[in-house]
Design a protein around this motif. Sequence first.
Motif, PDB file in Angstrom:
ATOM      1  N   ALA A 265      13.046   0.222  -2.863  1.00 45.81           N
ATOM      2  CA  ALA A 265      12.767  -0.746  -3.935  1.00 45.81           C
ATOM      3  C   ALA A 265      14.044  -1.248  -4.593  1.00 45.81           C
ATOM      4  O   ALA A 265      15.049  -0.545  -4.630  1.00 45.81           O
ATOM      5  N   ASP A 266      13.976  -2.480  -5.106  1.00 46.77           N
ATOM      6  CA  ASP A 266      15.076  -3.093  -5.844  1.00 46.77           C
ATOM      7  C   ASP A 266      15.195  -2.469  -7.218  1.00 46.77           C
ATOM      8  O   ASP A 266      16.287  -2.188  -7.702  1.00 46.77           O
ATOM      9  N   GLU A 267      14.040  -2.358  -7.880  1.00 50.54           N
ATOM     10  CA  GLU A 267      13.974  -1.714  -9.192  1.00 50.54           C
ATOM     11  C   GLU A 267      12.958  -0.601  -9.064  1.00 50.54           C
ATOM     12  O   GLU A 267      12.272  -0.499  -8.062  1.00 50.54           O
ATOM     13  N   ALA A 268      12.829   0.192 -10.124  1.00 59.73           N
ATOM     14  CA  ALA A 268      11.884   1.294 -10.067  1.00 59.73           C
ATOM     15  C   ALA A 268      10.462   0.761  -9.856  1.00 59.73           C
ATOM     16  O   ALA A 268      10.070  -0.205 -10.495  1.00 59.73           O
ATOM     17  N   PRO A 269       9.688   1.371  -8.934  1.00 66.43           N
ATOM     18  CA  PRO A 269       8.301   0.934  -8.734  1.00 66.43           C
ATOM     19  C   PRO A 269       7.478   1.151 -10.001  1.00 66.43           C
ATOM     20  O   PRO A 269       7.769   2.037 -10.799  1.00 66.43           O
ATOM     21  N   VAL A 270       6.483   0.289 -10.186  1.00 63.16           N
ATOM     22  CA  VAL A 270       5.590   0.404 -11.335  1.00 63.16           C
ATOM     23  C   VAL A 270       4.223   0.827 -10.830  1.00 63.16           C
ATOM     24  O   VAL A 270       3.694   0.237  -9.893  1.00 63.16           O
ATOM     25  N   ALA A 271       3.645   1.851 -11.452  1.00 62.93           N
ATOM     26  CA  ALA A 271       2.339   2.322 -11.028  1.00 62.93           C
ATOM     27  C   ALA A 271       1.290   2.006 -12.083  1.00 62.93           C
ATOM     28  O   ALA A 271       1.548   2.127 -13.282  1.00 62.93           O
ATOM     29  N   GLN A 272       0.152   1.532 -11.619  1.00 64.12           N
ATOM     30  CA  GLN A 272      -0.949   1.234 -12.538  1.00 64.12           C
ATOM     31  C   GLN A 272      -2.226   1.642 -11.827  1.00 64.12           C
ATOM     32  O   GLN A 272      -2.536   1.123 -10.753  1.00 64.12           O
ATOM     33  N   ASP A 273      -2.962   2.565 -12.417  1.00 65.47           N
ATOM     34  CA  ASP A 273      -4.143   3.142 -11.757  1.00 65.47           C
ATOM     35  C   ASP A 273      -3.769   3.640 -10.359  1.00 65.47           C
ATOM     36  O   ASP A 273      -2.896   4.455 -10.223  1.00 65.47           O
ATOM     37  N   ARG A 274      -4.387   3.024  -9.328  1.00 63.39           N
ATOM     38  CA  ARG A 274      -4.092   3.484  -7.979  1.00 63.39           C
ATOM     39  C   ARG A 274      -3.119   2.545  -7.276  1.00 63.39           C
ATOM     40  O   ARG A 274      -2.897   2.665  -6.080  1.00 63.39           O
ATOM     41  N   THR A 275      -2.573   1.578  -8.029  1.00 61.18           N
ATOM     42  CA  THR A 275      -1.724   0.578  -7.385  1.00 61.18           C
ATOM     43  C   THR A 275      -0.248   0.797  -7.736  1.00 61.18           C
ATOM     44  O   THR A 275       0.093   1.047  -8.887  1.00 61.18           O
ATOM     45  N   VAL A 276       0.592   0.701  -6.743  1.00 62.25           N
ATOM     46  CA  VAL A 276       2.031   0.823  -6.958  1.00 62.25           C
ATOM     47  C   VAL A 276       2.663  -0.525  -6.581  1.00 62.25           C
ATOM     48  O   VAL A 276       2.373  -1.070  -5.525  1.00 62.25           O
ATOM     49  N   ARG A 277       3.499  -1.087  -7.507  1.00 65.46           N
ATOM     50  CA  ARG A 277       4.153  -2.374  -7.229  1.00 65.46           C
ATOM     51  C   ARG A 277       5.655  -2.177  -7.205  1.00 65.46           C
ATOM     52  O   ARG A 277       6.195  -1.479  -8.059  1.00 65.46           O
ATOM     53  N   LEU A 278       6.300  -2.812  -6.256  1.00 64.14           N
ATOM     54  CA  LEU A 278       7.756  -2.713  -6.234  1.00 64.14           C
ATOM     55  C   LEU A 278       8.379  -3.960  -5.639  1.00 64.14           C
ATOM     56  O   LEU A 278       7.843  -4.532  -4.692  1.00 64.14           O
ATOM     57  N   PRO A 279       9.472  -4.443  -6.267  1.00 58.11           N
ATOM     58  CA  PRO A 279      10.210  -5.540  -5.645  1.00 58.11           C
ATOM     59  C   PRO A 279      11.010  -4.971  -4.479  1.00 58.11           C
ATOM     60  O   PRO A 279      11.614  -3.907  -4.615  1.00 58.11           O
ATOM     61  N   VAL A 280      10.998  -5.707  -3.346  1.00 59.06           N
ATOM     62  CA  VAL A 280      11.742  -5.197  -2.188  1.00 59.06           C
ATOM     63  C   VAL A 280      12.849  -6.162  -1.798  1.00 59.06           C
ATOM     64  O   VAL A 280      12.747  -7.355  -2.026  1.00 59.06           O
ATOM     65  N   ARG A 281      13.901  -5.607  -1.212  1.00 59.99           N
ATOM     66  CA  ARG A 281      15.059  -6.421  -0.892  1.00 59.99           C
ATOM     67  C   ARG A 281      14.799  -7.316   0.311  1.00 59.99           C
ATOM     68  O   ARG A 281      15.091  -8.492   0.298  1.00 59.99           O
ATOM     69  N   ARG A 282      14.252  -6.724   1.354  1.00 58.19           N
ATOM     70  CA  ARG A 282      14.045  -7.507   2.570  1.00 58.19           C
ATOM     71  C   ARG A 282      12.566  -7.620   2.877  1.00 58.19           C
ATOM     72  O   ARG A 282      11.811  -6.664   2.721  1.00 58.19           O
ATOM     73  N   ARG A 283      12.148  -8.812   3.295  1.00 59.66           N
ATOM     74  CA  ARG A 283      10.750  -9.020   3.616  1.00 59.66           C
ATOM     75  C   ARG A 283      10.424  -8.369   4.964  1.00 59.66           C
ATOM     76  O   ARG A 283       9.435  -7.669   5.115  1.00 59.66           O
ATOM     77  N   GLY A 284      11.303  -8.620   5.940  1.00 60.72           N
ATOM     78  CA  GLY A 284      11.057  -8.143   7.285  1.00 60.72           C
ATOM     79  C   GLY A 284      10.939  -6.629   7.346  1.00 60.72           C
ATOM     80  O   GLY A 284      11.794  -5.912   6.849  1.00 60.72           O
ATOM     81  N   GLY A 285       9.864  -6.145   7.913  1.00 59.67           N
ATOM     82  CA  GLY A 285       9.705  -4.712   8.123  1.00 59.67           C
ATOM     83  C   GLY A 285       9.319  -3.925   6.893  1.00 59.67           C
ATOM     84  O   GLY A 285       9.186  -2.710   6.946  1.00 59.67           O
ATOM     85  N   ALA A 286       9.118  -4.605   5.770  1.00 61.24           N
ATOM     86  CA  ALA A 286       8.840  -3.876   4.530  1.00 61.24           C
ATOM     87  C   ALA A 286       7.506  -3.140   4.602  1.00 61.24           C
ATOM     88  O   ALA A 286       7.389  -1.981   4.187  1.00 61.24           O
ATOM     89  N   ILE A 287       6.510  -3.830   5.147  1.00 56.99           N
ATOM     90  CA  ILE A 287       5.187  -3.191   5.202  1.00 56.99           C
ATOM     91  C   ILE A 287       5.225  -1.982   6.135  1.00 56.99           C
ATOM     92  O   ILE A 287       4.760  -0.882   5.795  1.00 56.99           O
ATOM     93  N   ALA A 288       5.826  -2.173   7.308  1.00 57.80           N
ATOM     94  CA  ALA A 288       5.892  -1.072   8.276  1.00 57.80           C
ATOM     95  C   ALA A 288       6.631   0.129   7.688  1.00 57.80           C
ATOM     96  O   ALA A 288       6.192   1.277   7.814  1.00 57.80           O
ATOM     97  N   GLU A 289       7.739  -0.167   6.969  1.00 56.52           N
ATOM     98  CA  GLU A 289       8.518   0.924   6.397  1.00 56.52           C
ATOM     99  C   GLU A 289       7.720   1.670   5.339  1.00 56.52           C
ATOM    100  O   GLU A 289       7.733   2.903   5.268  1.00 56.52           O
ATOM    101  N   ALA A 290       6.982   0.890   4.501  1.00 57.88           N
ATOM    102  CA  ALA A 290       6.190   1.514   3.446  1.00 57.88           C
ATOM    103  C   ALA A 290       5.103   2.393   4.055  1.00 57.88           C
ATOM    104  O   ALA A 290       4.867   3.519   3.599  1.00 57.88           O
TER     105      ALA A 290
END
Lengths: 347, 257
Positions: A265-290
Amino acid sequence: MAAGAVASCRPVNPELAVEATELRKSYGDVVALAGVDLAVPAGSVLGLLGPNGAGKTTAVRILTTLLPPDGGRATVAGLDVVADAVALRSRIGLAGQYAAVDENLTGFENLEMVGRLYRLGRGAARGRADELLERFELTSAAKRLVRTYSGGMRRRLDLAAALVADPPVLFLDEPTTGLDPRSRRGLWETIEARVAEGTTVLLTTQYLEEADRLADEIAVIDRGRVIARGSADELKDRVGGERLEVELDDGLAVERAVAALSPMADEAPVAQDRTVRLPVRRRGGAIAEAVRRLGEVHVGIEDITLRRPTLDDVFLSLTGRVAEEEASTEEEASAEEARRPQEVAAP
Amino acid sequence: MSELAATVGDTMVLAKRSLLRIPRAPDLVLAFTVQPIMFVLLFVYVFGGAIQTPGYDYVDFLMPGIIVQTVGFGGFVTAMGLAEDLKRGLIDRFRSLPMSRSALLTGRTLADVATNVFSVAVMVAVGLLVGFRFTTGVVEVLAGFGVILAFGYAFSWVFAFVGLTASSPESAQSLGFIAIFPLTFVSSAFVPIESMPSWLQGIAEVNPITITVDAVRGLFIGTPYGNDAVISLLWSLGLTLVFAWLSVTRYRRAVTR
């Protein structure tokens, strides 16, 4: 590009349909505009975005000659809003947030009246009224009193009234506030068609989606100042890259998920209920890596998406506040203030 | 097109707009027909027997007074209409148009003249039915109607100012009422001034409504009226000038609330 022109006083840049320099306006102690610069190239759409009470309507009122500025200067279609106010009025159209049409006239009578007041002459005013009713799909309601119209129909008629004189510059003050989503989309299409014909539009809105869709350039206005400007994409880029959203199948796994995703993540991930949000540096491969990282710590995934930041994210990051929440309370406060204590009981 | 011709054109467009509204609002139709009729009948038959007007039938005494009162209130449509225009954002639209700065106000007050003519005609018809008779010549009667309509026009401008100043259409209407209602009763409209306590007589005598009613009474039924017709017209002119100036100034700065 014209927008890059230096905001010196004279001569006025002919490429700019609207140009404002250091506009200031106060109501008593309340500062509505604290020095606003605007530049709208001819044929483009500027979205003035901000919560209620930010100064958007005051800016429109100054540019449409309804209010004199306390300081600074502005030109519209090359004409000064103070010195050339009379000539300027025949070059602009205004559709306000009130759907300013006469309830006790028919749709046709409203447009005919506005045409006559633009001094088109009787025949031309009637012809223009028919033409606009047709274009705005109001022909079947032309002979009905406006008080029987729906909210969407009133707004269409209001916009039609603003277009009666075919003005080169159009001011739309929150044109879709209070409309249902379907009417809103219809109005957007109408505005887009107008822009395609070469009209310059200055639009105020508190809907981020609206500015995103219609505006070539957006000026974010807050507390009487422009705090950011650029295209929707440029503003979004400012907030940073993509947003990764992961919905977990188990709320108790949130802490483990945050820990696992932090390195990407670029900044600290934010968690709300069951959802985690995070800004990522690179789009490519982000989902696979997560997915891989969460798999390693045995956290199940319900849903995972990658999205570009919205203008909501932009407003939040620029002001530290959410745009729309604050709007309602401020609006009530200022409406309350404006109401003078003059209620008198009937005899 | 000269600027004056254009201003007249704008005024006519907006007067037409005000008049179109009336048949479409049942409450306004009632205000211009049933209300004046009701007033004539109530005063003639309910109060008529109790009020002494030596030398004249009460119905003859009453008609000039009640007609002046009715046109004095005729401008309430202007007050309400302007307050509504403000509330609905129409004033913003009008002010953004290249039209004359005074046309909205002159249009509305001109429309009031038309409705006043209508109300006066209704009242005269009802008056004639219940026994009222003109006892002077045609010239005097026509002059009387002139004095009445000039007075009504002046009060339309008072109402225009009220409409642009009040916080809502409802308060515009009640403010107008509060301003004008006592004026019409502390006058010679319904009772001879001599029947009032002496301190009130002083007020009633300088009241422009008394002056106007006395002028109209003189012109309709031949009571002595001295210079009242001229003084009434001067009042109308003065009120028109002062309130037209106040209203146009207000309109130029008016912004939707």
